[in-house]
Design an enzyme around this catalytic site. Structure first.
Site, short mmCIF file in Angstrom:
data_model
loop_
_atom_site.label_atom_id
_atom_site.label_comp_id
_atom_site.label_asym_id
_atom_site.label_seq_id
_atom_site.Cartn_x
_atom_site.Cartn_y
_atom_site.Cartn_z
N GLU A 16 0.84 -1.21 0.00
CA GLU A 16 0.00 0.00 0.00
C GLU A 16 0.87 1.25 0.00
O GLU A 16 1.85 1.33 0.75
CB GLU A 16 -0.90 -0.04 1.24
CG GLU A 16 -2.27 0.52 1.02
CD GLU A 16 -3.13 -0.30 0.06
OE1 GLU A 16 -3.09 -0.02 -1.16
OE2 GLU A 16 -3.82 -1.20 0.54
N THR A 18 2.77 2.10 -2.33
CA THR A 18 4.07 1.78 -2.93
C THR A 18 4.05 2.04 -4.44
O THR A 18 5.10 2.28 -5.03
CB THR A 18 4.42 0.30 -2.70
OG1 THR A 18 3.27 -0.47 -3.01
CG2 THR A 18 4.83 0.02 -1.27
N ASP A 19 2.86 2.01 -5.05
CA ASP A 19 2.84 2.07 -6.54
C ASP A 19 3.42 3.39 -7.07
O ASP A 19 4.26 3.38 -7.97
CB ASP A 19 1.46 1.76 -7.13
CG ASP A 19 0.33 2.69 -6.73
OD1 ASP A 19 0.54 3.54 -5.84
OD2 ASP A 19 -0.77 2.57 -7.32
N GLY A 101 -16.69 4.81 -3.24
CA GLY A 101 -15.98 5.50 -2.17
C GLY A 101 -15.61 4.60 -1.00
O GLY A 101 -15.35 5.07 0.11
N ALA A 102 -15.61 3.29 -1.23
CA ALA A 102 -15.29 2.36 -0.14
C ALA A 102 -13.85 1.87 -0.26
O ALA A 102 -13.46 0.92 0.41
CB ALA A 102 -16.27 1.19 -0.16
N GLY A 103 -13.07 2.50 -1.11
CA GLY A 103 -11.67 2.09 -1.27
C GLY A 103 -11.52 0.83 -2.10
O GLY A 103 -10.53 0.11 -1.98
N SER A 105 -11.87 0.91 -5.52
CA SER A 105 -11.57 1.37 -6.88
C SER A 105 -12.77 1.42 -7.80
O SER A 105 -12.71 1.00 -8.96
CB SER A 105 -10.51 0.49 -7.53
OG SER A 105 -9.30 0.77 -6.95
N SER A 107 -13.82 3.98 -9.14
CA SER A 107 -13.51 4.91 -10.23
C SER A 107 -12.69 4.21 -11.32
O SER A 107 -13.00 4.34 -12.51
CB SER A 107 -12.77 6.14 -9.70
OG SER A 107 -11.64 5.76 -8.98
N ASP A 151 -4.67 0.37 -9.44
CA ASP A 151 -6.10 0.07 -9.58
C ASP A 151 -6.46 -0.26 -11.01
O ASP A 151 -7.17 -1.22 -11.29
CB ASP A 151 -6.94 1.27 -9.10
CG ASP A 151 -6.57 1.70 -7.70
OD1 ASP A 151 -5.89 0.93 -7.01
OD2 ASP A 151 -6.93 2.82 -7.31
C1 GLA Z 1 -5.30 4.42 -4.19
C2 GLA Z 1 -4.61 4.73 -5.51
C3 GLA Z 1 -3.58 3.64 -5.84
C4 GLA Z 1 -2.64 3.41 -4.65
C5 GLA Z 1 -3.43 3.24 -3.35
C6 GLA Z 1 -2.53 3.17 -2.14
O1 GLA Z 1 -6.08 3.28 -4.30
O2 GLA Z 1 -5.54 4.83 -6.55
O3 GLA Z 1 -2.87 3.98 -6.99
O4 GLA Z 1 -1.71 4.42 -4.55
O5 GLA Z 1 -4.36 4.30 -3.15
O6 GLA Z 1 -1.78 2.02 -2.18
#
Ligand code: GLA
Length: 356
Positions: A16, A18-19, A101-103, A105, A107, A151
């Site tokens: 997390e 790190t990308d 919006g729940a993390g 992705s 979007s 994502d």
């Molecule tokens: C979001 C971003 C990703 C990544 C994460 C954290 O999901 O869209 O690119 O940076 O946060 O790991």
């Protein structure tokens, strides 16, 4: 004629923040989807079944006032820009079983889905990496979120029952088949996370500043070097950098543990990732910490952690058995404590975007 597509959401097992630091991530697609139906039309028209809102738009750089519509418009706008061709208008209907919006992705799921769908219908020859890159460009430039590549790659490239190890510095990836993997539960903290709210970009800038001071990119950094420069960085930047370096190591250890089907070890690494996101990278919230701490106490749980950008969103839990009954109890205490309701649902590792 109507064309129907399905685009998944994603989880990230570990790796997390790190990308965008050129590091390693280990995401997977889940069986919660954005469904997109396209039909040739005289104007661009987008409709969301979940919000019951309709927006008519033309393909230009102007932002629409409806937030969600900008993901649709931005994706098509950047597709046209990349292929240097006009795209004829479509009527686009979107519905979703993926919480927004729940993390998870939502979007990237929508943007990759739209680009994939149009490229299929119009016979535009783009491979999945390219589709992910265009969606990434659109989210960065049109929506204005400076996110990394994880994502979009996960949504575009995922394979059933597998994680994808992505090296964000080269874009190279490899499938990690997760035979016998524990049950996965997503627990939505009910606190909406929004990447464009600024905290995410602050962390990015801090990491960039750290690499400038160190004179090295994260992929060329080791722990000993980082320790020797601790004073130069100062407390905050040192903590951010330490998280990134150690999180990359944890990704490699996790892959190793998956190959040995050592779920206790995977759980230990997942817990360590959360502690680091909480204490070093400081992107967790009291609500997510509460959930993780209590879920880790449930019998049969290997490990739990926040996923995604942080500052709200979801937590994942890996377990030996179904923990829904235990979560009922936690849910009551959580609601008393924070006045918000959690939602939880089991998920399975699914495949990337496709035509239905
Ligand atoms: C979001 C971003 C990703 C990544 C994460 C954290 O999901 O869209 O690119 O940076 O946060 O790991």
């Amino acid at each position: 004629m109507k064309h129907r597509f399905r685009s998944p959401g994603r989880i990230n097992l570990i790796g997390e923040h790190t990308d965008y630091n050129g590091g390693l991530v280990l995401p997977a697609a889940i069986d919660k989807y954005t469904y997109i139906t396209l039909e040739e039309s005289r104007h661009f028209m987008a409709y969301t079944v979940n919000l019951k809102e309709r927006v008519e738009f033309s393909l230009n750089e102007k932002k629409e006032k409806e937030d969600w519509a900008n993901y649709v418009k931005g994706a098509i706008f950047h597709l046209a820009k990349n292929i240097k061709k006009q795209i004829r208008p479509f009527n686009i209907e979107i519905s979703s079983t993926l919480p927004i919006g729940a993390g998870l992705s939502s979007s990237a799921s929508l943007m990759v889905g739209i680009i994939y769908a149009i490229s299929k219908i119009e016979n535009i020859n783009l491979d999945r990496e390219r589709i992910a890159q265009i969606a990434h460009e659109a989210e960065n430039e049109f929506v204005g979120v400076n996110c990394g590549i994880m994502d979009q790659y996960a949504v575009a490239l995922a394979k059933k029952d597998s994680f994808i190890l992505i090296d964000a510095s080269s874009g190279r990836y490899e499938y990690i088949y997760a035979k016998g993997f524990p049950k996965i539960m997503i627990i939505d903290s009910g606190i909406k996370h929004k990447l464009s709210s600024g905290n995410y970009n602050t962390r990015r800038n801090e990491c960039e500043e750290a690499t400038k001071i160190l004179g090295l990119q994260f992929k060329d950094l080791n722990k000993a070097f980082l320790e020797s420069k601790k004073n130069l960085l100062g407390e905050n930047l040192y903590k951010r950098a330490k998280h990134v370096v150690e999180e990359n190591e944890r990704v490699l250890k996790t892959i190793e543990a998956i190959s040995r089907q050592n779920w206790e070890e995977v759980g230990r690494l997942v817990k360590a990732s959360h502690a680091s996101l909480r204490d070093l990278f400081e992107v967790s919230t009291v609500e997510m910490d509460f959930l993780v701490d209590n879920i880790n106490k449930i019998d049969g749980v290997y490990g739990s952690r926040m996923i995604g950008g942080g500052f709200g969103g979801s937590v994942i839990a890996l377990s030996k058995r179904d923990i829904r009954n235990d979560l009922k109890g936690i849910s009551k205490i959580y609601q008393n404590e924070f006045g918000v309701e959690i939602k939880y649902y089991p998920v399975k590792l699914s495949s990337g975007v496709r035509k239905m």
